[in-house]
Design an enzyme around this catalytic site. Structure first.
Site, PDB file in Angstrom:
ATOM      1  N   TYR A 142      -1.512  17.853  -1.938  1.00 42.04           N
ATOM      2  CA  TYR A 142      -0.546  18.766  -2.337  1.00 42.04           C
ATOM      3  C   TYR A 142       0.525  19.042  -1.451  1.00 42.04           C
ATOM      4  O   TYR A 142       1.833  19.305  -2.047  1.00 42.04           O
ATOM      5  CB  TYR A 142      -1.211  20.215  -2.369  1.00 42.04           C
ATOM      6  CG  TYR A 142      -2.053  20.148  -3.734  1.00 42.04           C
ATOM      7  CD1 TYR A 142      -2.788  19.212  -4.206  1.00 42.04           C
ATOM      8  CD2 TYR A 142      -1.603  21.345  -4.824  1.00 42.04           C
ATOM      9  CE1 TYR A 142      -3.699  19.631  -5.433  1.00 42.04           C
ATOM     10  CE2 TYR A 142      -2.549  21.277  -5.862  1.00 42.04           C
ATOM     11  CZ  TYR A 142      -3.490  20.653  -6.289  1.00 42.04           C
ATOM     12  OH  TYR A 142      -3.840  20.607  -7.340  1.00 42.04           O
ATOM     13  N   LYS A 190     -14.820  12.179   0.039  1.00 40.80           N
ATOM     14  CA  LYS A 190     -14.664  10.703  -0.378  1.00 40.80           C
ATOM     15  C   LYS A 190     -14.769   9.978   0.900  1.00 40.80           C
ATOM     16  O   LYS A 190     -14.040   9.134   1.121  1.00 40.80           O
ATOM     17  CB  LYS A 190     -13.717  10.360  -1.247  1.00 40.80           C
ATOM     18  CG  LYS A 190     -13.522   8.985  -2.020  1.00 40.80           C
ATOM     19  CD  LYS A 190     -14.677   9.005  -3.129  1.00 40.80           C
ATOM     20  CE  LYS A 190     -14.649   7.615  -3.741  1.00 40.80           C
ATOM     21  NZ  LYS A 190     -15.765   7.319  -4.787  1.00 40.80           N
ATOM     22  N   ASP A 222     -17.389  12.097  -6.506  1.00 40.44           N
ATOM     23  CA  ASP A 222     -17.714  11.390  -7.925  1.00 40.44           C
ATOM     24  C   ASP A 222     -19.052  11.778  -8.247  1.00 40.44           C
ATOM     25  O   ASP A 222     -19.308  12.239  -9.163  1.00 40.44           O
ATOM     26  CB  ASP A 222     -17.611   9.807  -7.914  1.00 40.44           C
ATOM     27  CG  ASP A 222     -17.965   9.033  -6.890  1.00 40.44           C
ATOM     28  OD1 ASP A 222     -18.447   9.822  -5.835  1.00 40.44           O
ATOM     29  OD2 ASP A 222     -17.925   7.911  -6.900  1.00 40.44           O
ATOM     30  N   ASP A 246      -9.651  21.554  -6.823  1.00 42.20           N
ATOM     31  CA  ASP A 246      -8.984  21.701  -8.124  1.00 42.20           C
ATOM     32  C   ASP A 246      -9.459  21.107  -9.186  1.00 42.20           C
ATOM     33  O   ASP A 246      -9.728  21.907 -10.131  1.00 42.20           O
ATOM     34  CB  ASP A 246      -7.578  21.251  -7.894  1.00 42.20           C
ATOM     35  CG  ASP A 246      -6.454  21.399  -9.111  1.00 42.20           C
ATOM     36  OD1 ASP A 246      -6.623  22.323  -9.676  1.00 42.20           O
ATOM     37  OD2 ASP A 246      -5.961  20.212  -9.696  1.00 42.20           O
ATOM     38  N   ASP A 250     -12.215  23.094 -12.484  1.00 41.42           N
ATOM     39  CA  ASP A 250     -11.914  23.299 -13.771  1.00 41.42           C
ATOM     40  C   ASP A 250     -13.243  22.914 -14.469  1.00 41.42           C
ATOM     41  O   ASP A 250     -13.592  23.406 -15.379  1.00 41.42           O
ATOM     42  CB  ASP A 250     -10.815  22.399 -14.042  1.00 41.42           C
ATOM     43  CG  ASP A 250      -9.673  22.898 -14.557  1.00 41.42           C
ATOM     44  OD1 ASP A 250      -9.478  24.006 -13.608  1.00 41.42           O
ATOM     45  OD2 ASP A 250      -8.934  22.744 -15.460  1.00 41.42           O
TER      46      ASP A 250
END
Ligand code: IPM
Ligand code: MN
Length: 353
Positions: A142, A190, A222, A246, A250
């Site tokens: 970001y 990751k 994942d 983020d 959600d």
């Protein structure tokens, strides 16, 4: 207690839902004998329209002079559909997070009995879900530089960077939370692909020695996305970098039936900030149909942050009752069930406080 609260309603449904949160805080103050003073300030597209800047200096000053910030939402379709707009509402949110030093974003996900049959997942899978995601909020892709396009505009790049210090401070927050809860920490990365993730994992392994009472596990993002759906009750505290957090939150938010339920607290060096995780939901703006619960529960997190535990719990119970009584907005209504307006839901909650 006396608290000075900066009220940054922002865009879309922001003004409607923060108004409900404010009224609910006021009702709570009245019942428990506190005094909350608010100062409103513009942010996001609303601030661009007023001043040309999505996070004006004056807004920043008001935040710094307050004990806490209550934030609504930002984002406006007129910018979403124009990727070349030089000034964007989201820049205001990012600048605000960064300049207030809000590096730890806490997003609690608890599926109460009242929500179980509103979840898209089977009751036996969601029952018992109760975890907190600690999302790093001021680093990673970001904020990494360089970011941009090459001269021809045919190649674009973003940069993901993390320093050990940035990783350590948010990990400490997560370890402390886990220590006060069920003592299981899941570090999501990751590390099989990304160097920043390898640094996260290495740093977490090192810090883990300082928190021997907490069991630490490591998941690739994942796999974590899958486990959140397969076995959400497994998690206690999840800690992860900015973008993974983020996306996963959600996903996690609908475990309880709706994105309109998830509150968050952002903590850092200065005043803490409280906001619903849903966005500005422009299609619903001004229509009195959006779910105010995430904003109201953000108010509960605010109170809890200042040690007002009973007050926070009272708001949570009131929300829970209101759902059980079937007074919910359309996002939570079952097929055929009547849905309430934003202000009706707010009124029902306050009647229970
Ligand atoms: C969130 C939002 C923001 C983010 C957007 C609006 C920039 O999605 O708070 O989760 O990506 O952080
Ligand atoms: Mn998001």
């Amino acid at each position: 207690m006396k608290l000075r609260i900066a009220l940054l309603a922002g865009d879309g449904i922001g003004p409607e839902i923060t108004a409900e949160a404010r009224r609910t805080l006021d009702r709570t103050a009245e019942r428990f004998g506190h005094r909350f003073e608010y100062r409103e300030a513009p942010v996001g597209a609303a601030a661009i329209d007023l001043t040309g800047d999505p996070y004006p200096e004056e807004t920043h000053r008001i935040c710094l002079e307050s004990d806490a910030v209550l934030f609504g939402a930002i984002g406006d379709p007129k910018y979403d559909n124009d990727p070349t707009a030089p000034v964007r509402p989201e820049q205001g949110l990012l600048r605000m997070r960064r300049s207030l030093g809000l590096y730890a974003n806490l997003r609690p996900v608890a599926v109460t009995e009242s929500l179980i049959d509103r979840s898209p997942l089977k009751p036996e899978i969601v029952r018992g879900t109760d975890f907190i995601c600690v999302r790093e909020l001021t680093g990673g892709i970001y904020f990494g530089r360089p970011q941009g396009r090459d001269q021809a505009g045919t190649r674009a790049f973003d940069t993901c960077t993390y320093t050990v210090a940035e990783i350590e401070r948010v990990l400490h927050t997560a370890f402390r939370m886990a220590g006060a809860r069920r003592r299981r920490l899941t570090v999501v990365d990751k590390a099989n692909v990304l160097e920043t993730s390898r640094l996260w994992r290495e740093t977490a392994r090192r810090l883990a020695a300082q928190y021997p009472e907490t069991e630490v596990e490591y998941l690739f993002v994942d796999n974590a996305a899958m486990q959140l759906i397969r076995q959400p009750s497994h998690f206690d505290v999840i800690v992860t970098e900015n973008m993974f957090g983020d996306i996963l939150t959600d996903e996690a938010s609908v475990l309880g039936g709706s994105l309109g339920m998830l509150a968050s607290a952002s903590l850092g060096d200065g005043p803490a900030l409280f906001e619903p995780i849903h966005g500005s939901y422009p299609q619903a703006a001004g229509r009195n149909i959006a779910n105010p619960m995430a904003a109201i529960l953000s108010g509960a997190l605010l109170l809890e942050h200042f040690g007002l535990k009973e007050e926070a719990e009272t708001i949570r119970q009131a929300v829970d009752h209101t759902i059980r009584d079937g007074f919910v907005t359309e996002d939570l209504a079952r097929p055929g069930e009547r849905s309430c307006t934003t202000s009706e839901v707010g009124d029902r909650i306050r009647a229970r406080v």
